[in-house]
Scaffold this motif. Structure first.
Motif, short mmCIF file in Angstrom:
data_model
loop_
_atom_site.label_atom_id
_atom_site.label_comp_id
_atom_site.label_asym_id
_atom_site.label_seq_id
_atom_site.Cartn_x
_atom_site.Cartn_y
_atom_site.Cartn_z
N PHE A 82 0.82 -1.20 0.00
CA PHE A 82 0.00 0.00 0.00
C PHE A 82 0.86 1.26 0.00
O PHE A 82 0.46 2.31 -0.48
CB PHE A 82 -0.93 0.02 1.22
CG PHE A 82 -1.80 -1.20 1.33
CD1 PHE A 82 -2.56 -1.64 0.26
CD2 PHE A 82 -1.84 -1.92 2.52
CE1 PHE A 82 -3.36 -2.76 0.37
CE2 PHE A 82 -2.65 -3.05 2.64
CZ PHE A 82 -3.40 -3.46 1.55
N SER A 83 2.05 1.13 0.58
CA SER A 83 2.99 2.23 0.69
C SER A 83 4.35 1.63 0.98
O SER A 83 4.46 0.41 1.17
CB SER A 83 2.58 3.18 1.82
OG SER A 83 2.86 2.61 3.09
N PRO A 84 5.43 2.44 1.04
CA PRO A 84 6.74 1.87 1.40
C PRO A 84 6.77 1.24 2.78
O PRO A 84 7.66 0.44 3.06
CB PRO A 84 7.69 3.07 1.31
CG PRO A 84 7.04 3.99 0.34
CD PRO A 84 5.57 3.84 0.59
N GLN A 85 5.81 1.56 3.65
CA GLN A 85 5.82 1.03 5.02
C GLN A 85 4.75 -0.02 5.28
O GLN A 85 4.86 -0.78 6.24
CB GLN A 85 5.65 2.17 6.03
CG GLN A 85 6.88 3.05 6.21
CD GLN A 85 7.07 4.02 5.06
OE1 GLN A 85 6.09 4.55 4.54
NE2 GLN A 85 8.31 4.26 4.67
N THR A 86 3.70 -0.09 4.50
CA THR A 86 2.58 -0.98 4.81
C THR A 86 2.26 -1.88 3.63
O THR A 86 2.39 -1.49 2.46
CB THR A 86 1.32 -0.18 5.18
OG1 THR A 86 0.94 0.66 4.10
CG2 THR A 86 1.57 0.67 6.42
N SER A 87 1.81 -3.09 3.94
CA SER A 87 1.44 -4.05 2.90
C SER A 87 0.57 -5.14 3.49
O SER A 87 0.41 -5.26 4.71
CB SER A 87 2.69 -4.66 2.26
OG SER A 87 3.48 -5.32 3.23
N LEU A 88 0.02 -5.96 2.60
CA LEU A 88 -0.76 -7.14 2.97
C LEU A 88 -0.04 -8.36 2.41
O LEU A 88 0.32 -8.38 1.23
CB LEU A 88 -2.18 -7.06 2.40
CG LEU A 88 -3.14 -8.18 2.80
CD1 LEU A 88 -3.54 -8.03 4.26
CD2 LEU A 88 -4.38 -8.17 1.91
N GLN A 89 0.16 -9.37 3.26
CA GLN A 89 0.86 -10.58 2.83
C GLN A 89 -0.03 -11.79 3.03
O GLN A 89 -0.54 -12.03 4.13
CB GLN A 89 2.17 -10.75 3.61
CG GLN A 89 3.00 -11.95 3.16
CD GLN A 89 4.43 -11.90 3.66
OE1 GLN A 89 5.13 -10.91 3.43
NE2 GLN A 89 4.86 -12.94 4.35
N VAL A 90 -0.19 -12.57 1.96
CA VAL A 90 -1.00 -13.80 1.98
C VAL A 90 -0.07 -14.97 1.73
O VAL A 90 0.77 -14.93 0.83
CB VAL A 90 -2.10 -13.75 0.91
CG1 VAL A 90 -2.94 -15.03 0.95
CG2 VAL A 90 -2.98 -12.52 1.09
N GLU A 91 -0.21 -16.03 2.52
CA GLU A 91 0.67 -17.18 2.41
C GLU A 91 -0.13 -18.48 2.26
O GLU A 91 -1.28 -18.56 2.70
CB GLU A 91 1.57 -17.30 3.64
CG GLU A 91 2.45 -16.10 3.89
CD GLU A 91 3.32 -16.23 5.11
OE1 GLU A 91 4.11 -15.30 5.38
OE2 GLU A 91 3.21 -17.26 5.82
#
Length: 233
Positions: A82-91
């Motif tokens: 979403f930004s350089p600091q935030t994201s969503l990770q699916v495994e």
């Protein structure tokens, strides 16, 4: 709890090393990417590592000689920034876990108490969905829900037919941990807190009916340490 603290401290130490090297040529920082399409937090990769699994729950004290079971997990992940600091990770992971214990409520074929230690292996396909926050350039917190499907079980190293046993095929819970990255490589540790019971009603233990419900409320508890390799989009 001491084992969890030790693992997370190790990850934090690795993360501090990565942070200290952020000015070294060839190691890019999250802040080097200012737009979401080019964010370091977009990509996919492979990961795997070590499990230390046991059980938790209100009926845990009814088990004797309880100890952790060491095994592995492995799989793949996809990360959406979403930004350089935030994201969503699916495994998607294959995780081999379980526990070693005896129980005062198990009996021998003759009906006598049998508290001998036995081993239960539980293999799950796990799908964690985690919010990722980079609190420094190369170190991030991971937290989110997880669902798991039981695909295989062994009792004292003997395979069992899940349809003939009273295992709960669905598990769910929460995941939290910390991860450090240097270039495309990553190392991390996390704790998996399951909220679903291992066994369904009526009460069974290791394939044997129990005389009461005193071993019903037990759940998976897993510490994971892993390494991975990522590919940016």
């Amino acid at each position: 709890m001491k084992k969890i603290a030790l693992i997370l401290s190790l990850c934090a130490l690795c993360g501090g090393s990565a942070f200290a090297q952020r000015g070294v040529e060839g190691i890019r920082k999250s802040s080097d990417y200012q737009t979401t399409p080019d964010s370091r937090n977009n990509g996919f990769g492979l990961k795997g590592g070590w499990n230390a699994s046991t059980i938790r729950g209100t009926e845990k004290n009814n088990y004797t000689d309880l100890s952790a079971r060491n095994n592995f997990h492995a799989g793949a992940y996809a990360q959406f920034g979403f930004s350089p600091q935030t994201s969503l990770q699916v495994e998607a992971l294959y995780s081999r876990q379980g526990y070693k214990a005896g129980s005062q409520y198990r009996t021998t074929s003759a009906g006598a108490p049998n508290t001998a230690k036995y081993e239960t292996q539980l293999d799950y396909v796990q799908v964690p969905v985690m919010f990722v926050y980079n609190f420094v350039d190369n170190v991030s917190f991971h937290v989110g829900p997880q669902v798991s499907l039981l695909v295989n079980a062994k009792e004292n190293k003997n395979s069992v037919n899940l349809a003939d046993r009273n295992y709960n095929s669905l598990d769910y819970g929460a995941v939290g941990g910390i991860e450090a990255r240097v270039g495309p490589a990553r190392i991390g540790g996390r704790y998996v807190l399951s909220l679903g019971d291992i066994y369904n009603d009526p009460k069974m233990e290791n394939g044997v009916m129990t005389p009461d419900s005193r071993i019903d409320n037990i759940k998976n508890s897993v510490v994971q340490v892993y390494v991975g390799f990522g590919f940016s989009q």
